[in-house]
Structure formats: structure tokens, C-alpha cells
Design a protein around this motif. Structure first.
Motif, PDB file in Angstrom:
ATOM      1  N   ALA A   1       0.759  -1.246   0.063  1.00 59.72           N
ATOM      2  CA  ALA A   1      -0.070   0.029   0.229  1.00 59.72           C
ATOM      3  C   ALA A   1       0.878   1.355   0.092  1.00 59.72           C
ATOM      4  N   GLU A   2       2.039   1.195   0.624  1.00 57.60           N
ATOM      5  CA  GLU A   2       2.935   2.514   0.877  1.00 57.60           C
ATOM      6  C   GLU A   2       3.530   2.582  -0.584  1.00 57.60           C
ATOM      7  N   GLY A   3       3.764   1.525  -1.220  1.00 59.77           N
ATOM      8  CA  GLY A   3       4.528   1.683  -2.427  1.00 59.77           C
ATOM      9  C   GLY A   3       3.688   2.209  -3.406  1.00 59.77           C
ATOM     10  N   ARG A   4       2.272   1.898  -3.541  1.00 57.29           N
ATOM     11  CA  ARG A   4       1.462   2.264  -4.598  1.00 57.29           C
ATOM     12  C   ARG A   4       1.079   3.622  -4.290  1.00 57.29           C
ATOM     13  N   SER A   5       0.832   4.228  -2.863  1.00 50.75           N
ATOM     14  CA  SER A   5       0.729   5.536  -2.764  1.00 50.75           C
ATOM     15  C   SER A   5       1.799   6.512  -3.140  1.00 50.75           C
ATOM     16  N   GLY A   6       1.245   7.595  -3.636  1.00 50.37           N
ATOM     17  CA  GLY A   6       2.349   8.742  -4.213  1.00 50.37           C
ATOM     18  C   GLY A   6       2.700   9.456  -3.236  1.00 50.37           C
ATOM     19  N   PRO A   7       3.763  10.315  -3.343  1.00 49.43           N
ATOM     20  CA  PRO A   7       4.407  11.373  -2.261  1.00 49.43           C
ATOM     21  C   PRO A   7       3.117  12.185  -1.657  1.00 49.43           C
ATOM     22  N   SER A   8       2.205  12.554  -2.342  1.00 48.82           N
ATOM     23  CA  SER A   8       1.108  13.566  -1.858  1.00 48.82           C
ATOM     24  C   SER A   8       0.229  12.699  -0.938  1.00 48.82           C
ATOM     25  N   THR A   9       0.120  11.530  -1.093  1.00 47.47           N
ATOM     26  CA  THR A   9      -0.552  10.638  -0.107  1.00 47.47           C
ATOM     27  C   THR A   9       0.155  10.494   1.127  1.00 47.47           C
ATOM     28  N   ARG A  10       1.311  10.377   1.088  1.00 43.91           N
ATOM     29  CA  ARG A  10       2.192  10.075   2.273  1.00 43.91           C
ATOM     30  C   ARG A  10       2.392  11.570   3.035  1.00 43.91           C
ATOM     31  N   ARG A  11       2.296  12.621   2.368  1.00 44.82           N
ATOM     32  CA  ARG A  11       2.331  13.730   3.092  1.00 44.82           C
ATOM     33  C   ARG A  11       0.949  13.994   3.723  1.00 44.82           C
TER      34      ARG A  11
ATOM     35  N   ARG B   1      22.535  -3.177 -17.118  1.00 47.85           N
ATOM     36  CA  ARG B   1      23.016  -3.200 -15.706  1.00 47.85           C
ATOM     37  C   ARG B   1      21.961  -2.564 -14.987  1.00 47.85           C
ATOM     38  N   TRP B   2      21.236  -3.135 -14.020  1.00 52.42           N
ATOM     39  CA  TRP B   2      20.300  -2.404 -13.313  1.00 52.42           C
ATOM     40  C   TRP B   2      20.568  -2.107 -11.937  1.00 52.42           C
ATOM     41  N   LEU B   3      20.737  -1.113 -11.304  1.00 53.50           N
ATOM     42  CA  LEU B   3      20.999  -0.801 -10.034  1.00 53.50           C
ATOM     43  C   LEU B   3      19.955  -0.870  -9.084  1.00 53.50           C
ATOM     44  N   ALA B   4      19.740  -1.830  -8.105  1.00 51.96           N
ATOM     45  CA  ALA B   4      18.722  -2.067  -7.276  1.00 51.96           C
ATOM     46  C   ALA B   4      18.946  -1.363  -5.958  1.00 51.96           C
TER      47      ALA B   4
ATOM     48  N   SER C   1      12.598   0.855 -12.896  1.00 57.37           N
ATOM     49  CA  SER C   1      11.443   0.002 -12.685  1.00 57.37           C
ATOM     50  C   SER C   1      11.001  -0.214 -11.118  1.00 57.37           C
ATOM     51  N   VAL C   2       9.769  -0.228 -11.085  1.00 56.71           N
ATOM     52  CA  VAL C   2       9.251  -0.171  -9.694  1.00 56.71           C
ATOM     53  C   VAL C   2       8.165  -1.553  -9.646  1.00 56.71           C
ATOM     54  N   LEU C   3       8.532  -2.670  -8.803  1.00 56.88           N
ATOM     55  CA  LEU C   3       7.722  -3.847  -8.607  1.00 56.88           C
ATOM     56  C   LEU C   3       7.562  -4.457 -10.102  1.00 56.88           C
ATOM     57  N   GLY C   4       8.829  -4.429 -11.035  1.00 58.90           N
ATOM     58  CA  GLY C   4       8.858  -4.958 -12.121  1.00 58.90           C
ATOM     59  C   GLY C   4       8.045  -4.378 -13.404  1.00 58.90           C
ATOM     60  N   ARG C   5       7.689  -3.017 -13.028  1.00 59.23           N
ATOM     61  CA  ARG C   5       7.252  -2.338 -14.101  1.00 59.23           C
ATOM     62  C   ARG C   5       7.954  -1.132 -14.428  1.00 59.23           C
ATOM     63  N   GLU C   6       8.183  -0.640 -15.698  1.00 55.67           N
ATOM     64  CA  GLU C   6       9.195   0.512 -15.814  1.00 55.67           C
ATOM     65  C   GLU C   6       8.122   1.746 -15.691  1.00 55.67           C
ATOM     66  N   THR C   7       8.799   2.605 -15.022  1.00 54.34           N
ATOM     67  CA  THR C   7       7.867   3.962 -14.790  1.00 54.34           C
ATOM     68  C   THR C   7       8.883   5.230 -14.941  1.00 54.34           C
ATOM     69  N   ASP C   8       8.214   6.314 -15.169  1.00 54.89           N
ATOM     70  CA  ASP C   8       9.022   7.672 -15.352  1.00 54.89           C
ATOM     71  C   ASP C   8       9.386   8.476 -13.844  1.00 54.89           C
TER      72      ASP C   8
ATOM     73  N   VAL D   1      13.586   0.410  -5.914  1.00 57.14           N
ATOM     74  CA  VAL D   1      13.542   0.471  -7.381  1.00 57.14           C
ATOM     75  C   VAL D   1      14.657   0.176  -8.043  1.00 57.14           C
ATOM     76  N   ALA D   2      14.790  -0.158  -9.362  1.00 52.07           N
ATOM     77  CA  ALA D   2      15.884  -0.643 -10.129  1.00 52.07           C
ATOM     78  C   ALA D   2      16.113   0.508 -11.018  1.00 52.07           C
ATOM     79  N   VAL D   3      17.212   0.758 -11.344  1.00 53.66           N
ATOM     80  CA  VAL D   3      17.474   1.960 -12.330  1.00 53.66           C
ATOM     81  C   VAL D   3      18.738   1.592 -13.071  1.00 53.66           C
ATOM     82  N   ARG D   4      18.500   2.106 -14.433  1.00 53.51           N
ATOM     83  CA  ARG D   4      19.538   1.864 -15.597  1.00 53.51           C
ATOM     84  C   ARG D   4      20.024   3.311 -15.916  1.00 53.51           C
ATOM     85  N   LEU D   5      21.295   3.361 -15.870  1.00 55.26           N
ATOM     86  CA  LEU D   5      21.952   4.433 -16.347  1.00 55.26           C
ATOM     87  C   LEU D   5      22.591   4.461 -17.686  1.00 55.26           C
TER      88      LEU D   5
END
Length: 441
Positions: free
Chosen positions: A8-18, A258-261, A290-297, A305-309
Motif C-alpha cells: 500500500a505504501e509503495g502504491r501511494s504517491g508522495p502527496s498521499t504520504r504527506r 545493468r540495473w542498480l537496485a 523499474s518499480v515492482l517489475g514495471r517501468e515508470t518515469d 526501485v531498479a535504475v538503469r544509467l
């Protein structure tokens, strides 16, 4: 954290956390101040106790000769805790109301288990410090208040418990609040909200007390439901400690990506952001997230997360992706530590320092002071810290670290000192200042 809460925390955005969907809180204070009973009362009165749990507690209470269920048994789960009637380990409980979700850490009150209180309060947004109305402020109350201030917990509730045992007298409550605020003045505690209550009888825990009509403030639960959550990690500079490097075939199967997780400690991360890899200092651009196996912006703390440079940089576990303002890597730092091990921490001792996902050899150059909690002052010129002591240290590491001041970032400003011989955790530390290490490079 439970899987449901984590997702639930992973799905909620930063505004929800605030807006404060999830509050982490810790109960602390001296032994027998009623912490476990208070937690049990919160769970019981918010209908967060399952029927089989309640039946087991009622049966255990009857075996002990009690007519009413002992709500403390909801958190005191170890056999030794139930036999002795005390809390030893940190008990985590999860509950929710229609306004907010909660993760609660019930921490022990005995001096020898102070180290467990440090663990429970280290990630808390709010600390509930209990005081027995019959005993008033005692040394362990002050010790837990000092640790709360040291850990920079954003909110504090002073819960004056067992008011039923002093006839619900307003004068007793007022005197305890005045003593606590007077003795902790200058410690850096945030504004303290004081609530008179009886966890055993349920006064001012979930429901207002008819016996204390002189108190016009919120009940404890009402305050927990409405307290604002400060310290939003998404508003801080980007910090992504690399935990693992994932090699994955690219789309054409001819090359390997190479993904940095890792878990974002703070900040926002977007595709196209320019980042620096600390402590090496190399820079590159984020081309995929990538978040939870899905690419996002876009990703935000505390998502994993996993990040590709864009560039093939030599990045490994323990390095940190940062964005401006980025910390200058250092080898020497000053810090405040809570010593956790039975063996003392000594000047000149060789240790391992674990900072986020990086562990490096280090040496304790000096112990600059020990805090005397009872006298609220520092004792200089120490050569060792005993178990449960709070003190200042100066540390030299074998390799540079990208640390922040703890006041700026609780995640990247904290560390552990570990015994290199047996792997035991010695101390939990908070960086006071990043000392200039140019002469030691």
C-alpha cells in the motif's frame, strides 16, 4: 512491515504520504508505567483484536486469577515477558481506523533493555512517553526522552498514565508536565502534547474520560489520527544506496543491461535526471526506472526501485546515487552513539561501520563525552562507553563514505558499529557533523 502495508505504501504517491496515511509510533518510558496495557487498550477499543486472540488472552488472564482480560498480554508475547510481567523485546502491532493506518512499536522500559527502545524508536514518526502518575518523572523517563530527542522523532506525546490511582487530580498531572518540560528543556524535543489517561480503565485513550472533565484536549487516539506527518522523505535530496546490481539481457539479446537496485532513502527520481555515484563521483543520466517489475518515469522514497544509467559505470553494492546537493565523501566523522552491547566500546577499538548498504573497516579515534541523563549534562574525557550509554565519538574509516548529517537525513545520517570478530552490533550512531578528512586522503 507487513506485505499489505508495504504494498500500500509503495502504491501511494508522495502527496498521499504527506497527507499522513500511515503513522509509525513507539511507546516508551520506565518499567511498569503501563506501556503494554496502553497498547492493548488501543487495540481492544479500536476493535483490532481478533476473536481467537481475545479468547486466548481471556483464558491466560483467568489462569492468573484475573477477572478481566489483561490487555498487556496482547503485546507481551515472549514466555519470559508473561511470567515476569514485563516487556523485553520490541513488539510490533498493526492496526487502523477509518482515518489512518498505524505501525506501533511497544518498547521495553527496563534499563538493561534500553537498546531495544533505540531500535523501536529509530523509524518512529511519533513517540508516546509514558509516566506513572504515582511515581512522576524518573531517570528512565528522562533516558527515553533523551533518546527520542537524539533520534529526532518529529512528535512526542507525554502520556501521564494511571490517573485513576491518584484520584484523577489535575494538580498531579500539571506538576508532572511542568517537571518533564523543565528537565528536558534544551534537549531539542519537539513540542510535547500531554494527555492524562488511565490505560487500565480506558480514560482518554480512545474515549474521553468523564472523570477528568478539567481536561479539554484530544484523546490519545484522536491526536494520533490528526497529528501532521512532517519530514517527508520525498522533499529531501535524492539518496539511493545501491543494494544489488542486476544483469539482464537487453531487448535485442545482444548486450546485457545493468540495473542498480535499492530502496530510495530520500528524494524523487525521474527518467532523465542527472545523478552522481558516490563516493567515486562519476556522473550519468537515468534512462529507465523499474518499480515492482514495471517501468515508470517517476519513483519516490521509500520505494524499492531498479535504475538503469546511460553510461556503463563501475557501480557496486554500497555506493549511493545522489543528486545536488550531494554530500562530499569523508573518512572522518563525529557522531553520537547509543552503545548496545554488553562489552564496552573503547577508544582505539577497531570496528566495522555499516552505513546504508556499505560496510567498511573503521577505528574509534576518541570518545569525546558520555551523557549523564539524570543530571542532563555531558561528562568529558571518557575512554569507554558501557551498555546503554549515550556518548560522542570520533571515527576514522578506511574508505570514504557519502554520509549526511543526521539532522538533515535520518536514513543516510545513521550507521551501526559492528564487532569484526563475531559480527555483533556494538553501537547505533547518528552523524553530528562530517569532519574534514583532507589530511587523511
Amino acid at each position: 512491515m507487513s506485505t499489505d502495508l508495504a504494498e500500500a505504501e509503495g502504491r501511494s504517491g508522495p502527496s498521499t504520504r504527506r497527507s499522513g496515511g500511515l503513522l509509525r509510533l513507539a511507546t516508551c518510558g520506565s518499567v511498569d508505567d503501563g506501556k503494554s496495557t496502553l497498547v492493548g487498550r488501543l487495540l481492544y477499543d479500536t476493535k483490532s483484536v481478533l476473536a481467537d486472540q481475545l479468547a486466548a488472552i481471556e483464558e491466560a488472564s483467568r489462569r492468573r486469577g484475573q477477572d478481566d482480560p489483561d490487555l498487556a498480554l496482547l503485546t507481551d508475547g515472549l514466555r519470559a515477558e508473561r511470567e515476569q510481567g514485563i516487556t523485553i523485546d520490541v513488539a510490533y502491532r498493526y492496526f487502523a481506523t477509518h482515518r489512518r493506518r498505524f505501525i506501533l512499536a511497544d518498547t521495553p522500559g527496563h534499563v538493561q533493555y534500553t537498546r531495544n527502545m533505540v531500535t523501536g524508536a529509530s523509524t518512529a514518526d511519533l513517540a508516546v512517553i509514558l509516566v506513572d502518575a504515582r511515581k512522576g518523572v524518573v531517570e528512565q523517563t528522562l533516558r527515553h526522552a533523551a533518546i527520542t530527542a537524539l533520534l529526532r522523532v518529529p512528535h512526542v506525546v507525554l502520556a501521564v498514565n494511571k490517573m485513576d490511582a491518584v484520584g484523577y487530580q489535575e494538580s498531579v498531572f500539571t506538576a508532572i508536565v511542568a517537571e518533564f518540560t523543565g528537565r528536558t528543556a534544551g534537549w531539542g524535543l519537539p513540542d510535547v502534547v500531554a494527555v492524562p489517561m488511565s490505560a487500565l480503565a480506558g480514560d482518554n485513550v480512545v474515549e474521553p474520560s468523564a472523570a477528568m472533565d478539567w481536561y479539554a484536549g484530544d484523546t490519545l487516539l484522536s491526536h494520533l489520527e490528526h497529528v501532521p506527518l512532517g519530514g517527508d522523505p520525498t522533499g529531501k535530496p535524492l539518496r539511493l544506496p545501491v543494494q544489488y546490481v542486476i544483469r539482464q539481457p537487453s531487448g535485442d539479446r545482444r548486450t546485457v543491461d545493468r540495473w542498480l537496485a535499492g530502496q530510495l532513502a530520500s528524494g524523487l527520481l525521474r527518467v532523465g535526471d542527472r545523478v552522481a555515484v558516490q563516493p567515486a563521483g562519476a556522473t550519468s543520466t537515468v534512462v529507465a526506472i523499474s518499480v515492482l517489475g514495471r517501468e515508470t518515469d517517476l519513483a519516490w522514497a521509500p520505494q524499492s526501485v531498479a535504475v538503469r544509467l546511460a553510461d556503463e559505470l563501475d557501480v557496486s553494492r554500497g555506493e549511493v546515487l545522489t543528486a545536488d546537493p550531494a554530500p562530499e565523501p569523508v573518512r572522518r566523522l563525529t557522531a553520537t552513539v547509543c552503545h548496545l552491547d554488553e562489552r564496552p566500546l573503547r577508544t582505539g577499538q577497531r570496528v566495522l561501520l555499516k552505513h546504508t548498504t556499505r560496510t567498511v573497516p573503521a577505528v574509534v579515534e576518541s570518545i569525546t563525552y558520555r551523557t549523564d541523563v539524570a543530571l542532563a549534562r555531558r561528562l568529558p574525557g571518557q575512554d569507554r562507553l558501557a551498555a546503554n550509554d549515550i556518548g560522542g565519538v570520533r571515527i576514522l574509516t578506511a574508505e570514504p563514505l557519502a554520509v549526511d548529517d543526521y539532522a538533515d537525513n535520518r536514513r543516510t545520517g545513521s550507521f551501526l558499529l559492528i564487532d569484526p570478530q563475531d559480527g555483533a552490533t556494538l553501537s547505533a550512531g547518528m552523524v553530528d557533523a562530517r569532519a574534514d578528512d583532507q589530511p587523511d586522503r
